[in-house]
Enzyme design. Structure first.
Site, short mmCIF file in Angstrom:
data_model
loop_
_atom_site.label_atom_id
_atom_site.label_comp_id
_atom_site.label_asym_id
_atom_site.label_seq_id
_atom_site.Cartn_x
_atom_site.Cartn_y
_atom_site.Cartn_z
N TYR A 57 0.84 -1.20 0.00
CA TYR A 57 0.00 0.00 0.00
C TYR A 57 0.89 1.26 0.00
O TYR A 57 1.48 1.62 1.01
CB TYR A 57 -0.94 0.03 1.22
CG TYR A 57 -1.95 -1.13 1.27
CD1 TYR A 57 -2.23 -1.90 0.14
CD2 TYR A 57 -2.61 -1.45 2.45
CE1 TYR A 57 -3.14 -2.95 0.18
CE2 TYR A 57 -3.54 -2.49 2.50
CZ TYR A 57 -3.78 -3.24 1.36
OH TYR A 57 -4.69 -4.28 1.41
N LEU A 205 -17.65 -1.79 1.26
CA LEU A 205 -18.53 -0.85 0.54
C LEU A 205 -18.28 -0.96 -0.97
O LEU A 205 -18.60 -0.03 -1.73
CB LEU A 205 -18.29 0.59 1.02
CG LEU A 205 -18.56 0.84 2.51
CD1 LEU A 205 -18.34 2.30 2.87
CD2 LEU A 205 -19.97 0.42 2.89
N ALA A 206 -17.73 -2.10 -1.39
CA ALA A 206 -17.41 -2.31 -2.82
C ALA A 206 -16.63 -1.11 -3.37
O ALA A 206 -16.97 -0.56 -4.42
CB ALA A 206 -18.68 -2.60 -3.62
N GLY A 208 -16.60 1.87 -2.49
CA GLY A 208 -17.35 3.14 -2.57
C GLY A 208 -18.69 2.99 -3.28
O GLY A 208 -19.58 3.80 -3.09
N LEU A 209 -18.85 1.96 -4.12
CA LEU A 209 -20.10 1.79 -4.86
C LEU A 209 -21.31 1.68 -3.93
O LEU A 209 -22.41 2.06 -4.29
CB LEU A 209 -20.05 0.52 -5.72
CG LEU A 209 -19.38 0.63 -7.09
CD1 LEU A 209 -19.39 -0.72 -7.77
CD2 LEU A 209 -20.08 1.66 -7.97
N LEU A 210 -21.08 1.13 -2.73
CA LEU A 210 -22.19 0.93 -1.79
C LEU A 210 -22.27 2.05 -0.74
O LEU A 210 -22.91 1.90 0.29
CB LEU A 210 -22.04 -0.43 -1.09
CG LEU A 210 -22.21 -1.64 -2.01
CD1 LEU A 210 -21.82 -2.93 -1.30
CD2 LEU A 210 -23.65 -1.74 -2.51
N1 LIG Z 1 -6.48 -8.35 1.40
C1 LIG Z 1 -6.63 -7.75 0.24
O1 LIG Z 1 -6.24 -8.25 -0.83
C2 LIG Z 1 -7.33 -6.41 0.21
C3 LIG Z 1 -7.82 -5.89 -1.00
C4 LIG Z 1 -8.49 -4.66 -0.95
C5 LIG Z 1 -8.63 -3.97 0.24
N2 LIG Z 1 -8.11 -4.50 1.39
C6 LIG Z 1 -8.23 -3.79 2.70
O2 LIG Z 1 -9.57 -3.38 2.90
C7 LIG Z 1 -9.62 -1.96 3.09
C8 LIG Z 1 -10.93 -1.39 2.55
O3 LIG Z 1 -11.23 -1.84 1.25
P1 LIG Z 1 -11.31 -0.89 -0.03
O4 LIG Z 1 -10.52 0.36 0.20
O5 LIG Z 1 -11.00 -1.73 -1.20
O6 LIG Z 1 -12.87 -0.54 -0.16
P2 LIG Z 1 -14.02 0.07 0.78
O7 LIG Z 1 -13.58 0.26 2.16
O8 LIG Z 1 -15.20 -0.77 0.47
O9 LIG Z 1 -14.27 1.49 0.07
C9 LIG Z 1 -13.47 2.61 0.29
C10 LIG Z 1 -14.17 3.80 -0.33
O10 LIG Z 1 -15.42 4.03 0.37
C11 LIG Z 1 -15.50 5.39 0.70
N3 LIG Z 1 -16.29 5.52 1.95
C12 LIG Z 1 -16.05 4.98 3.17
N4 LIG Z 1 -17.02 5.35 4.05
C13 LIG Z 1 -17.89 6.14 3.35
C14 LIG Z 1 -19.07 6.85 3.70
N5 LIG Z 1 -19.56 6.80 4.94
N6 LIG Z 1 -19.67 7.57 2.73
C15 LIG Z 1 -19.18 7.66 1.49
N7 LIG Z 1 -18.06 7.00 1.08
C16 LIG Z 1 -17.41 6.27 2.01
C17 LIG Z 1 -14.08 5.87 0.87
O11 LIG Z 1 -14.07 7.25 0.66
P3 LIG Z 1 -13.08 8.30 1.36
O12 LIG Z 1 -11.68 7.82 1.10
O13 LIG Z 1 -13.40 9.55 0.61
O14 LIG Z 1 -13.39 8.39 2.83
C18 LIG Z 1 -13.36 5.07 -0.23
O15 LIG Z 1 -13.47 5.75 -1.46
C19 LIG Z 1 -8.36 -1.45 2.38
O16 LIG Z 1 -7.97 -0.17 2.82
C20 LIG Z 1 -7.38 -2.53 2.76
O17 LIG Z 1 -6.92 -2.33 4.11
C21 LIG Z 1 -7.49 -5.71 1.39
#
Ligand SMILES: NC(=O)c1ccc[n+]([C@@H]2O[C@H](COP(=O)([O-])OP(=O)(O)OC[C@H]3O[C@@H](n4cnc5c(N)ncnc54)[C@H](OP(=O)(O)O)[C@@H]3O)[C@@H](O)[C@H]2O)c1
Length: 286
Positions: A57, A205-206, A208-210
């Site tokens: 990251y 949250l997919a 951000g999609l969700l």
């Molecule tokens: N093990 C793996 O292979 C793997 C793969 C992917 C992810 N991960 C881990 O999982 C974590 C999260 O997954 P992800 O980043 O893929 O997706 P996520 O958490 O589903 O989505 C992140 C997005 O959601 C937005 N968001 C969060 N809360 C919100 C709210 N209340 N209202 C509107 N938008 C909101 C964030 O916006 P803002 O930034 O503007 O707040 C960001 O754009 C990562 O940071 C990582 O630590 C692990």
């Protein structure tokens, strides 16, 4: 904040975990890093004690920021990192789960995180031909030497998870899980419940999609990592999202709470989002 023990461990982790991919900025170019750092600090203030990162990251940046912010309060937090992805000077990423790589990878993570132990150390991605037994033995050696406290896996399918569990009673699995991407509901989650393995949901949250903030007219910037996410190329996705009970954000978080997920790992770089998510969790508690 709601807390629960992660699998069979003694880690009493917050149900809302801080996902720190965007904190490292790479792939999330629109992120305002100062705002992201403040949001991360605020998340700890508000009771989040489980932080997920990985060397990849931001090519080390996410771990470095976490190390700077957490070094004085290290004992109060659970830091999860990962191994198995290596990058070149040009930014090309390759899989590597060899023993030598893991041992050098963790040394670098410890330096960046400014700590002498990692609470949960996870295999980031499996790949064709990697030696599961050798990897788990290496991680177990790190555990015996108190360099890591618990072993986790990520992106494992059910058969690989069962094979891993037969070798070592791992603490947790971290997989993609949300209303739109929920394959694990039929096999992995029941297996985890049955064996007391923690289930950490990533991209809840997919990406951000969700969140309720996306509509048909949304465009991703050129360097946004989400261009690689097939959901963002699915022309019917907005119809599917529209069928979800409103408010979508609340329904999406409640869906995870209702499905035996130990940690909902959300990436939040804006304080407003952090507060919204915590409020939804607290409402559910009542
Ligand atoms: N093990 C793996 O292979 C793997 C793969 C992917 C992810 N991960 C881990 O999982 C974590 C999260 O997954 P992800 O980043 O893929 O997706 P996520 O958490 O589903 O989505 C992140 C997005 O959601 C937005 N968001 C969060 N809360 C919100 C709210 N209340 N209202 C509107 N938008 C909101 C964030 O916006 P803002 O930034 O503007 O707040 C960001 O754009 C990562 O940071 C990582 O630590 C692990």
């Amino acid at each position: 904040m709601i807390y629960n023990f992660l699998g069979n461990s003694d880690m009493n982790v917050s149900k809302l975990g801080y996902g720190s991919w965007a904190l490292g900025k790479t792939g999330w170019k629109n992120v305002n890093q100062d705002e992201a750092i403040k949001t991360f600090e605020k998340s700890i203030e508000l009771g989040i004690n489980f932080i997920d990162t990985a060397p990849i990251y931001g090519f080390g940046k996410s771990e470095m920021i976490i190390g700077d912010i957490t070094k004085s309060i290290r004992k109060n937090l659970y830091i999860a990192s990962k191994t198995g992805l290596e990058w070149s000077d040009t930014g090309r990423v390759i899989h590597n789960l060899s023993r030598d790589f893991i041992l050098s990878d963790i040394e670098k993570s410890l330096k960046r995180l400014k700590t002498d132990y990692i609470d949960l150390y996870q295999i980031h991605w499996p790949y064709e031909g990697f030696n599961l037994k050798e990897v788990l033995n290496t991680l177990n050696e790190l555990k015996k030497n108190k360099i890591i406290k618990y072993i986790g896996v990520s992106n494992f399918k059910i058969n690989l998870l069962k094979n891993a569990y037969d070798i070592i009673p791992i603490c947790s699995i971290q997989n993609q899980f949300n209303i739109l991407q929920n394959n694990d509901i039929n096999d992995i989650i029941p297996f985890c419940t049955n064996k007391n393995i923690g289930f950490i949901a990533y991209s809840p949250l997919a990406q951000g999609l969700l969140s309720g903030c996306f509509d048909k007219n949304y465009t991703l910037s050129k360097n946004d990592i989400r261009r690689f996410n097939p959901l963002f190329h699915n022309k019917n996705i907005y119809n599917e999202i529209n069928k979800i009970e409103k408010p979508i954000l609340q329904t999406s978080i409640n869906y995870l709470l209702n499905n035996n997920v130990s940690v909902i790992l959300i990436s939040m770089t804006k304080e407003k989002h952090l507060i919204e998510n915590i409020n939804i969790l607290n409402k559910k508690k009542v």
